[in-house]
Design an enzyme around this catalytic site. Structure first.
Site, PDB file in Angstrom:
ATOM      1  N   GLY A   1       0.776  -1.271   0.143  1.00 12.31           N
ATOM      2  CA  GLY A   1       0.002   0.000  -0.197  1.00 12.31           C
ATOM      3  C   GLY A   1       0.821   1.207  -0.035  1.00 12.31           C
TER       4      GLY A   1
ATOM      5  N   GLY B   1       4.337   7.651   3.227  1.00 16.30           N
ATOM      6  CA  GLY B   1       5.404   6.716   2.417  1.00 16.30           C
ATOM      7  C   GLY B   1       4.630   5.523   1.758  1.00 16.30           C
TER       8      GLY B   1
ATOM      9  N   ASP C   1     -10.188   5.038  15.536  1.00 17.03           N
ATOM     10  CA  ASP C   1     -10.357   4.904  14.060  1.00 17.03           C
ATOM     11  C   ASP C   1     -10.629   3.317  13.472  1.00 17.03           C
ATOM     12  OD1 ASP C   1     -10.634   6.038  11.588  1.00 17.03           O
ATOM     13  OD2 ASP C   1      -8.539   5.613  10.978  1.00 17.03           O
TER      14      ASP C   1
END
Length: 648
Positions: free
Chosen positions: A11, A16, A125
């Site tokens: 990913g 980054g 989250d």
């Protein structure tokens, strides 16, 4: 890095990349998260390190285990265990899961969350994208970028984190919250696994927020009574009515299947509060609300330009005043430094690098635009709702299309016929409160910023990165990027002309973001997107006109912050074929002549500018003639103007 062999990319984000790698000593697969340090603020780096610190201490079968971490000069590298599947991928493929499959995932998620809360850690989250599945389909929580380790004695938090689809009502209302917010998000995930969509899902993100706050959840009839009871217990809008941890562990839907670790800290969040602790928690909640209520406005910019009344007739500063001026300058610099520190907190420039779904956002925004055009303005009249709309401006993963639609939605109220002045005034107040204009400038910075150039290096496949604070050349901007820039700058221009508070926020944003050169660069778009350059000239003109004490900021933009490659081609602007550009440039020159320092004017003034201004006094367009005549008449007695005449 010589311990690992990089195999491929898993990913990528603005932080980054995440790589799949093999640990050479064991042959096991691992994940490498490589975070660039270049271009990051101290606060951002502190956040990354805090994420590492939190995850390093977490040891549970249902939480992605952090194996190692280290820093190089340019990167932070985090090594974690590898899980081959994402829960979102399973959902996308199957649509929804059976209650039996969901129940097994729930056991894993409840086990992980109980462990976190037992150790006073809030995830903040929770969503399907942050849940991975191993080869045995065991669910594991990951991504602790928003996690918070609550110290003993802390019972409520206030900073808003998370994703709107899974965000608890108390966060939507910007109220103090605790671990119960994670339980709501867990309920949303379970509902989505069973139904294929979260409990509140709509084509408009604004409707989504309204639904979370006020609409009742539709409960399916095909689920077992135990499952429905468990879901209802988690998805209570009032956090005090949600299931407690004791009730969760003893609920028939999960009882006997929760993996409980003995590793806990004193006063875990999963324990029932004593009467005295409840009083402390309630007092913290009240204190948080009072603090929010009494927050002051952003302080005004310290005067950066003093009166020149003490100057002699030749413009020179008397020697007796030099030490005084030097001391004043030092005090001004110190005040500006303190101000910048304060404004960074007030403007809350925190980049969001979490992935977004551009197509979904565009659908949301298109639907919302239609609502506003139909006269439904409520979404722009409430700060918490408008904050949701503004959020993509701070997200480095937002593309130019999303930004264009965001700005269209925020602009449309000013042109819809029949909108009352009272409504427009309320919208302006909301835009000021959510710091819309500074975030528009921030969006320009993120849009034009170069992404890191990631390639294999000699360090065992560790990617090398370049400074994030470099910007794209104007020639490389595509049409969608130019259109997004045009929409953003147009809205900024409108805002600074309708209220002086927006001008002040513009100045604050330029100083805090240090984008003098970037704004200067936009002036170079005259040949590709004339409207952008014209509006920049208008913004700078209005800033000088309304806040002459901040003229130093405009001088730094004009001089490209001291660099030599300035994009301010006044002669070309004055000769432009567009009469509006010629007129605006004349007015800009007039105000520069009035308020700029003599040294700055000498650097930008030329015979070409003087001759062009005088020629424009005979322009075919009356408004241009009038602007040129007013400029020449006002400047012709100035030293720099006369000096340019005598030289030739």
């Amino acid at each position: 890095m010589d311990k690992y062999e990089v195999i491929g990319t898993l990913g990528e984000g603005s932080f980054g990349r995440v790589y799949k790698a093999k640990q050479l000593s064991t042959g096991n697969f691992v994940a490498l998260k490589v975070i660039s340090k270049r271009g990051r603020s101290v606060k951002e780096l502190k956040g990354f390190r805090r994420e590492c610190e939190i995850q390093r201490d977490l040891h549970h079968p249902n939480i992605i285990q952090m194996l190692d971490s280290f820093e190089t000069e340019n990167e932070i590298v985090v090594i974690t265990e590898f899980a081959p599947k994402e829960l979102t991928g399973v959902l996308n493929k199957e649509g929804y899961l059976t209650e039996e499959k969901v129940q097994q995932i729930v056991w894993d998620l409840v086990s992980a969350l109980y462990y976190l809360h037992s150790n006073r850690v809030l995830h903040r989250d929770l969503k399907p994208q942050n849940i991975l599945l191993d080869l045995e389909n065991k669910a594991k929580l990951c991504d602790f970028g928003f996690a918070r380790n609550m110290s003993t004695g802390t019972h409520v938090l206030t900073s808003i984190k998370g994703t709107p689809l899974y965000m608890a009502p108390e966060l939507i209302d910007e109220l103090p919250y605790d671990y119960n917010a994670d339980l709501w998000s867990l309920g949303c995930i379970i509902y989505e696994l069973l139904m294929g969509t979260p409990p509140f899902c709509t084509n408009s993100i604004l409707h989504l927020i309204k639904k979370i706050k006020s609409e009742q959840i539709k409960w399916p009839t095909f689920l077992s009574p135990d499952c429905i009871s468990f879901l209802k217990g988690l998805l209570q809008k009032n956090p005090s009515k949600r299931l407690t941890w004791n009730q969760i562990l003893n609920h028939s839907f999960v009882k006997g299947h929760i993996l409980i670790s003995k590793s806990t800290v004193p006063m875990p969040l999963t324990s029932s509060l004593t009467a005295s602790t409840k009083q402390v928690k309630e007092q913290q909640r009240k204190d948080s609300m009072n603090h929010k209520h009494h927050k002051g406005a952003v302080p005004k910019e310290t005067d950066t330009k003093k009166s020149d009344s003490n100057k002699s007739s030749t413009g020179a500063i008397p020697k007796s005043e030099e030490s005084k001026k030097s001391k004043e300058k030092q005090e001004q610099d110190k005040a500006m430094e303190n101000l910048s520190k304060c404004l960074k907190e007030k403007l809350n420039f925190i980049e969001d690098n979490h992935p977004i779904e551009p197509e979904e956002w565009i659908v949301f925004l298109q639907k919302s635009i239609q609502e506003v055009m139909n006269g439904e303005m409520s979404s722009l009249l409430q700060p918490n709702l408008t904050n949701i709309i503004v959020s993509p401006l701070k997200n480095s993963n937002s593309n130019s299309k999303v930004l264009s639609f965001v700005v269209k939605l925020l602009s449309i109220a000013f042109v819809v016929k029949g909108t009352s002045e009272k409504t427009l005034d309320r919208i302006k107040k909301v835009y000021l409160e959510v710091k819309l204009l500074p975030n528009l400038i921030y969006a320009v910075k993120l849009l034009l910023r170069n992404l890191p150039d990631i390639s294999n290096s000699s360090s065992g496949g560790l990617p090398a990165t370049k400074n994030l604070e470099t910007y794209k050349s104007l020639e490389k901007l595509d049409n969608e990027e130019l259109q997004a820039l045009e929409h953003i700058v147009m809205l900024v221009c409108h805002l600074v002309y309708i209220q002086d508070d927006f001008v002040l926020q513009f100045c604050d944003a330029i100083v805090i973001l240090n984008v003098y050169s970037l704004i200067n660069t936009l002036l170079g778009l005259a040949k590709r997107k004339l409207r952008i350059s014209m509006d920049i000239i208008s913004i700078l003109t209005q800033t000088i006109r309304r806040l002459p004490e901040n003229t130093e900021i405009i001088e730094k933009i004009v001089l490209n912050d001291g660099k030599t490659d300035s994009q301010l081609h006044l002669g070309e602007f004055l000769r432009n074929s567009n009469p509006i550009m010629r007129e605006r440039s004349c007015i800009f020159v007039l105000l520069m002549g009035k308020y700029f320092q003599h040294s700055t004017l000498e650097k930008i003034w030329s015979l070409e500018i003087r001759d062009t201004l005088e020629a424009l006094m005979f322009d075919s367009i009356e408004s241009v003639r009038n602007a040129a005549e007013a400029t020449v008449n006002d400047l012709k007695h100035k030293e720099f103007y006369m000096k340019s005449s005598s030289l030739f």
